[in-house]
Design a protein around this motif. Sequence first.
Motif, PDB file in Angstrom:
ATOM      1  N   TRP A 167       0.884  -1.176   0.000  1.00  0.00           N
ATOM      2  CA  TRP A 167       0.000   0.000   0.000  1.00  0.00           C
ATOM      3  C   TRP A 167       0.913   1.214   0.000  1.00  0.00           C
ATOM      4  N   LEU A 168       0.952   1.917  -1.122  1.00  0.00           N
ATOM      5  CA  LEU A 168       2.007   2.889  -1.388  1.00  0.00           C
ATOM      6  C   LEU A 168       2.167   3.933  -0.284  1.00  0.00           C
ATOM      7  N   SER A 169       1.074   4.530   0.163  1.00  0.00           N
ATOM      8  CA  SER A 169       1.194   5.624   1.126  1.00  0.00           C
ATOM      9  C   SER A 169       1.860   5.182   2.417  1.00  0.00           C
ATOM     10  N   ASP A 209       4.136  12.254  -5.544  1.00  0.00           N
ATOM     11  CA  ASP A 209       5.521  12.722  -5.700  1.00  0.00           C
ATOM     12  C   ASP A 209       6.493  11.547  -5.745  1.00  0.00           C
ATOM     13  N   PHE A 210       6.299  10.572  -4.872  1.00  0.00           N
ATOM     14  CA  PHE A 210       7.177   9.402  -4.860  1.00  0.00           C
ATOM     15  C   PHE A 210       6.917   8.522  -6.066  1.00  0.00           C
ATOM     16  N   TYR A 211       5.659   8.267  -6.369  1.00  0.00           N
ATOM     17  CA  TYR A 211       5.319   7.335  -7.449  1.00  0.00           C
ATOM     18  C   TYR A 211       5.866   7.806  -8.793  1.00  0.00           C
ATOM     19  N   PHE A 212       5.867   9.107  -9.009  1.00  0.00           N
ATOM     20  CA  PHE A 212       6.339   9.629 -10.290  1.00  0.00           C
ATOM     21  C   PHE A 212       7.818   9.991 -10.268  1.00  0.00           C
ATOM     22  N   ASP A 213       8.506   9.626  -9.189  1.00  0.00           N
ATOM     23  CA  ASP A 213       9.941   9.849  -9.088  1.00  0.00           C
ATOM     24  C   ASP A 213      10.681   8.602  -9.563  1.00  0.00           C
TER      25      ASP A 213
END
Length: 227
Positions: free
Chosen positions: A24-26, A70-74
């Motif tokens: 779960w990404l968050s 922000d993290f996912y698209f980094d």
Amino acid sequence: MTKALVVLTNHEHFDTLNKTTGLWLSEAVHFSQVMKDNGIEVDYVSPKGGYVPLDPGSIEGDNLDPISADFYFDADFRNRALGASLAPKDITATDYDVIYFAGGHGTVWDFPNNAALGSIAKSIYDNGGVISAVCHGVAGLLSIEENGQKFIQGKNVAGFTNEEEEINGLTHDVPFLTEDELIAAGAHHTKSDPYTKHVVVDGRLVTGQNPQSAAGVGQAVIEILNK
């Protein structure tokens, strides 16, 4: 430099459903953001190393909040955490001051019996570091032993509740209910209302109930490190 080790799942599907799962990404990135804000470097490890699947629900709609986006698209995060996570054999426990078990349903399959991760966590703790976990990720605490007993025996903890699993409609599709398993291991489990922040600190052990608690776990870890 203070460093944190974030543990992610490799497990990507339910056994009883035609349904994918994973991290779960968050729960990973809200904690990592707190570390970043406090100048703490983060590495990512998983039971097998390599690819880390995402629970698709964690990047849909409002779940893809600004920090998660922000993290996912980094590209660096995607490569280091999701594409090429470290394996336990790559880790030197003395390099880290914190270990954090992020959640997602996948963790209830590949965290509880992973002796290598349990050993890393115990070494970090024995060196004066912090063990932390959130939501289903607290399943990683079941792999940690101390003097022949479960590390969490007699300790105060939080974790994903039976009521929250029932709300998900997945009570009968996971290997065990996280709340029940923590209690069976001898922990003192406490909880708040479903999907509200709840963080428990017991010495250098910090646990959170659900995705809403991930940043709070990170903040509690920082407070311990700053003592």
